[in-house]
Write a protein that holds these residues in place. Sequence first.
Motif, PDB file in Angstrom:
ATOM      1  N   LEU A  11      11.470   1.830  -3.123  1.00 49.99           N
ATOM      2  CA  LEU A  11      10.205   2.271  -2.542  1.00 49.99           C
ATOM      3  C   LEU A  11      10.412   3.155  -1.319  1.00 49.99           C
ATOM      4  CD1 LEU A  11       7.836  -0.828  -2.835  1.00 49.99           C
ATOM      5  CD2 LEU A  11       7.541   1.416  -3.890  1.00 49.99           C
ATOM      6  N   GLU A  12      11.364   2.805  -0.469  1.00 50.45           N
ATOM      7  CA  GLU A  12      11.599   3.584   0.745  1.00 50.45           C
ATOM      8  C   GLU A  12      12.000   5.012   0.406  1.00 50.45           C
ATOM      9  OE1 GLU A  12      12.719   0.513   0.201  1.00 50.45           O
ATOM     10  OE2 GLU A  12      11.407  -0.499   1.653  1.00 50.45           O
ATOM     11  N   GLU A  13      12.820   5.168  -0.629  1.00 46.81           N
ATOM     12  CA  GLU A  13      13.249   6.506  -1.031  1.00 46.81           C
ATOM     13  C   GLU A  13      12.089   7.297  -1.625  1.00 46.81           C
ATOM     14  OE1 GLU A  13      17.929   5.641  -2.183  1.00 46.81           O
ATOM     15  OE2 GLU A  13      16.336   5.158  -3.621  1.00 46.81           O
ATOM     16  N   GLN A  14      11.237   6.619  -2.394  1.00 43.99           N
ATOM     17  CA  GLN A  14      10.055   7.293  -2.942  1.00 43.99           C
ATOM     18  C   GLN A  14       9.132   7.765  -1.823  1.00 43.99           C
ATOM     19  OE1 GLN A  14       8.113   4.854  -5.948  1.00 43.99           O
ATOM     20  NE2 GLN A  14      10.093   4.017  -6.579  1.00 43.99           N
ATOM     21  N   PHE A  15       8.883   6.870  -0.862  1.00 46.66           N
ATOM     22  CA  PHE A  15       7.997   7.221   0.248  1.00 46.66           C
ATOM     23  C   PHE A  15       8.558   8.400   1.040  1.00 46.66           C
ATOM     24  CE2 PHE A  15       6.639   2.498   0.480  1.00 46.66           C
ATOM     25  CZ  PHE A  15       5.707   2.710  -0.533  1.00 46.66           C
ATOM     26  N   ALA A  16       9.853   8.362   1.319  1.00 46.04           N
ATOM     27  CA  ALA A  16      10.474   9.418   2.111  1.00 46.04           C
ATOM     28  C   ALA A  16      10.329  10.778   1.427  1.00 46.04           C
ATOM     29  CB  ALA A  16      11.951   9.096   2.344  1.00 46.04           C
ATOM     30  N   ILE A  51       0.626   0.425  -7.718  1.00 42.01           N
ATOM     31  CA  ILE A  51       0.294   1.434  -6.706  1.00 42.01           C
ATOM     32  C   ILE A  51      -0.174   0.831  -5.386  1.00 42.01           C
ATOM     33  CG2 ILE A  51      -0.291   3.167  -8.438  1.00 42.01           C
ATOM     34  CD1 ILE A  51      -3.240   2.604  -7.897  1.00 42.01           C
ATOM     35  N   GLN A  52      -0.346  -0.494  -5.349  1.00 41.79           N
ATOM     36  CA  GLN A  52      -0.893  -1.133  -4.159  1.00 41.79           C
ATOM     37  C   GLN A  52      -0.012  -0.879  -2.930  1.00 41.79           C
ATOM     38  OE1 GLN A  52      -3.765  -2.632  -4.762  1.00 41.79           O
ATOM     39  NE2 GLN A  52      -4.230  -3.346  -2.706  1.00 41.79           N
ATOM     40  N   GLU A  53       1.288  -1.069  -3.059  1.00 47.23           N
ATOM     41  CA  GLU A  53       2.187  -0.860  -1.930  1.00 47.23           C
ATOM     42  C   GLU A  53       2.220   0.598  -1.505  1.00 47.23           C
ATOM     43  OE1 GLU A  53       5.861  -3.767  -1.990  1.00 47.23           O
ATOM     44  OE2 GLU A  53       5.478  -3.011  -4.015  1.00 47.23           O
ATOM     45  N   GLN A  54       2.128   1.483  -2.474  1.00 50.86           N
ATOM     46  CA  GLN A  54       2.130   2.907  -2.144  1.00 50.86           C
ATOM     47  C   GLN A  54       0.887   3.272  -1.344  1.00 50.86           C
ATOM     48  OE1 GLN A  54       3.524   5.474  -5.570  1.00 50.86           O
ATOM     49  NE2 GLN A  54       3.427   3.507  -6.622  1.00 50.86           N
ATOM     50  N   ASP A 105      -2.083   4.646   3.629  1.00 50.12           N
ATOM     51  CA  ASP A 105      -3.086   4.249   4.622  1.00 50.12           C
ATOM     52  C   ASP A 105      -2.452   4.116   6.009  1.00 50.12           C
ATOM     53  OD1 ASP A 105      -5.156   4.161   2.773  1.00 50.12           O
ATOM     54  OD2 ASP A 105      -4.888   2.021   2.355  1.00 50.12           O
ATOM     55  N   ARG A 106      -1.269   3.528   6.057  1.00 52.50           N
ATOM     56  CA  ARG A 106      -0.607   3.289   7.340  1.00 52.50           C
ATOM     57  C   ARG A 106      -0.346   4.597   8.074  1.00 52.50           C
ATOM     58  NH1 ARG A 106       4.505   1.264   5.916  1.00 52.50           N
ATOM     59  NH2 ARG A 106       3.299  -0.431   4.975  1.00 52.50           N
ATOM     60  N   TYR A 107      -0.017   5.638   7.329  1.00 50.55           N
ATOM     61  CA  TYR A 107       0.294   6.917   7.948  1.00 50.55           C
ATOM     62  C   TYR A 107      -0.879   7.901   7.911  1.00 50.55           C
ATOM     63  CZ  TYR A 107       5.152   5.490   8.345  1.00 50.55           C
ATOM     64  OH  TYR A 107       6.299   4.832   8.695  1.00 50.55           O
ATOM     65  N   GLY A 108      -2.060   7.418   7.521  1.00 48.72           N
ATOM     66  CA  GLY A 108      -3.240   8.276   7.514  1.00 48.72           C
ATOM     67  C   GLY A 108      -3.130   9.450   6.569  1.00 48.72           C
TER      68      GLY A 108
END
Length: 591
Positions: free
Chosen positions: A402-407, A433-436, A441-444
Amino acid sequence: MKETVIIHVSDSGYTLAETIARELPNSDIVRNSEFSPTLLTSYRQVIFIGALGICVRNVATHLTDKYHDPAVVCVDSAGRFVISVVSGHVGGANELCNTVAHIIGAQPVITTQSDNMGLWSLDTMGRKYGWTTEATKEQMNQAIFTLVNGKKVALLLDIKDRGTEELQRSKPHHVTIIDHIEQAQAYDLLIAVTPYVYQVETPALFFRPKVLCMGVGCRKQCEPTGIAQHIAQQLAEHHIHPASIAKIATIDLKKDEPLLDTLREWWQLDHVEVFQAECLKDIEVKNPSEKVHQVTGVWGVAESCAIHAADNGTLLLEKQKGEVTAGNHFTFAIAMPSKYRRQGHIEIVGAGPGDPELVSVRGKNFLSSADLILYAGSLVPRELTHYAKVGCVVRSSASMNLEEQFALMKEFYDRGLLVVRLHTGDPCIYGAIQEQMAFFDRYGMSYHITPGISSFQAAAAALRSQFTIPEKVQTIILTRGEGRTPMPNKEKLHKLAASQSTMCIYLSASIVENVQEELLQAYPPETPVAACYKLTWKEEKIYRGQLKDLAKIVRDNHLTLTTLLVVGEAIDNRQGLSRLYDDSFKHMFRP
């Protein structure tokens, strides 16, 4: 004004008129001998069935201009051709021409140059997308002439909405998207979709999208005379066009103030949005006021209402104070929802069950516009990524955590680019998709979901089955068996099965023995089942049988994770007709 009049010359024309009238609500049929000029002013659309010459002689001397004339189309008496005659764009004759042609199976004949060249219809663009324009008829005609004749055209898009997305996708080769107004001087025409006021020497066509939210506060019983005009002037001085105001909002304490009705009427809005103080109290404002907080419980009425109305969007204009007449103080502020900002965006797209042609049109458009497509590895056929434009980066998430996907997504997002996160089926059904979304949301971050066809729908189609049977089965349950992920006690399979609904069981081929055991606690052993492997893929395989043999079917055929299990008597049940076709329901289909 009435909708449509159909004028016919002959008996054969009357037969065509009846066919057309059945498909177009609010249509009147009259004989040509009954024609009068009042028909052109009483109806929005005129369909003439007969010779084009007679049609032209009837209407020619009674026409004004394309902004006032009705749409006029002519159909030959044999029903072979439909010709757009008058008011093709603005009046809608071109659209009516195509509609009538489809009704009778005729050839539409449209001579409007922009339509035939596949160019934008500038004179109807605003109406299509909900934008306004202050262009005069002469300015509009000159802009159309410039575009149609292939001159150099600049396109400035200061917001993002359905219309601007379509303009980007359908951009003619001689139109260039620019980033700054200063670049417009090198072009023969500027087309801009913007809420901002610019001064530019290049001939320009400005479209004003309704994207801004205005928060308003005022003293008690504020005298409203002249305030709307003052606010409009102040907006223009701050380079914000008043025509882009979409909402006016205030706090509940001020909901009965006369000023609010005056502003609503000035901006031709249906209502003023009213918020409780509780909804506004935690909103950070640029200009907090201790006095306002003591009276209202919020730190700033105008700014907090503008921000809240804009779904916590961006404040474009901080609180402005005004006093048109002595003692009548008021404030206003302007915000824009984040969804309209031209910034990075992430679209979570449902890929559908597998077949690349089963992705939605909207999903396909996003795939063809994306700068990054991050797709769900082996769950999504790579063929879907073939819609990508040249230069798009396409990556599989199968080997990423997940961290790599987000980055990766954030890297493209922060560059103001479009990211498509491509999930199998419909992303909201076991789409992970909930975690994504929590990360976004966290980063607006701006994101949206485009739904997709789920595999349970593909299963119904492949099985040629209606999963609901009148008076027998009216519920479809989408669920999964209990494996490593525990199921809530109230959602155990045997409890859900007690309803005898059609059950579609995901992600459970590896625990099929447990699934079968639980289902047999409620369903008869002979209940129809289907094991559907890779629905709509080239490798699709479907195995039918009875519930008592479900585990054997799955094991004998080596079915894996991409298998949907369907259980219920709705499978292959085609006996009898739906009650919708009973005489008592036929009124639902009558015009």
